[in-house]
Design a protein around this motif. Structure first.
Motif, mmCIF file in Angstrom:
data_model
loop_
_atom_site.group_PDB
_atom_site.id
_atom_site.type_symbol
_atom_site.label_atom_id
_atom_site.label_comp_id
_atom_site.label_asym_id
_atom_site.label_seq_id
_atom_site.Cartn_x
_atom_site.Cartn_y
_atom_site.Cartn_z
ATOM 1 N N SER A 70 65.453 7.910 -50.478
ATOM 2 C CA SER A 70 66.041 9.235 -50.735
ATOM 3 C C SER A 70 66.497 9.907 -49.442
ATOM 4 O O SER A 70 67.595 10.475 -49.381
ATOM 5 N N ALA A 73 69.597 8.086 -48.102
ATOM 6 C CA ALA A 73 70.748 8.353 -48.973
ATOM 7 C C ALA A 73 71.285 9.760 -48.734
ATOM 8 O O ALA A 73 72.499 9.966 -48.642
ATOM 9 N N GLU A 74 70.370 10.715 -48.598
ATOM 10 C CA GLU A 74 70.785 12.106 -48.366
ATOM 11 C C GLU A 74 71.436 12.284 -46.996
ATOM 12 O O GLU A 74 72.504 12.888 -46.873
ATOM 13 N N VAL A 78 75.096 8.505 -49.080
ATOM 14 C CA VAL A 78 75.416 7.267 -49.794
ATOM 15 C C VAL A 78 74.520 7.174 -51.027
ATOM 16 O O VAL A 78 73.593 7.966 -51.202
ATOM 17 N N SER A 79 74.791 6.183 -51.853
ATOM 18 C CA SER A 79 73.978 5.979 -53.052
ATOM 19 C C SER A 79 72.601 5.418 -52.668
ATOM 20 O O SER A 79 72.442 4.827 -51.590
ATOM 21 N N PRO A 80 71.618 5.588 -53.546
ATOM 22 C CA PRO A 80 70.295 5.017 -53.274
ATOM 23 C C PRO A 80 70.327 3.495 -53.069
ATOM 24 O O PRO A 80 69.602 2.966 -52.230
ATOM 25 N N GLU A 82 72.789 1.729 -51.744
ATOM 26 C CA GLU A 82 73.300 1.487 -50.394
ATOM 27 C C GLU A 82 72.238 1.813 -49.347
ATOM 28 O O GLU A 82 72.081 1.102 -48.354
ATOM 29 N N ALA A 83 71.492 2.886 -49.596
ATOM 30 C CA ALA A 83 70.434 3.279 -48.662
ATOM 31 C C ALA A 83 69.338 2.222 -48.616
ATOM 32 O O ALA A 83 68.865 1.849 -47.540
#
Length: 104
Positions: A70, A73-74, A78-80, A82-83
């Protein structure tokens, strides 16, 4: 041979029906397939001997906490998924994962 082993208080027997043996370690697991296991009992102590082909080693999957996913991503927007991929590539290092995602 068996008589001498018996005199020494030693007994050997195969464990029947063994198909494979898996050894779990902190780094991953070793799988011996096919495998044979012989149990040797001497003075009340049992020793297990493994015979088999060269083991297949599977590294343990890296566990990435959801909080880390999280945060990355934040911060990198990016999306979770991708993270998580970036964290795995960075071996769990949050700052490195963010840098990888934002400098691309």
């Amino acid at each position: 041979m068996k008589q001498m082993m018996k005199q020494l208080g030693m007994k050997m027997e195969d464990i029947e029906g063994v198909e494979r043996v898996v050894i779990y370690t902190t780094e991953g697991e070793y799988v011996f397939e096919p495998a044979e296991v012989v149990v040797t009992t001497m003075q009340g102590t049992k020793t297990y001997q493994l015979q088999g082909s060269e083991p297949v080693f599977t590294p343990k999957a890296m566990e990435i906490p959801d909080d880390d996913v999280s945060l990355v991503a934040e911060q990198a927007q990016v999306s979770p998924d991708e993270a998580r991929a970036a964290l795995i590539a960075a071996k769990g290092e949050i700052a490195e994962a963010i840098i990888r995602l934002t400098s691309a």
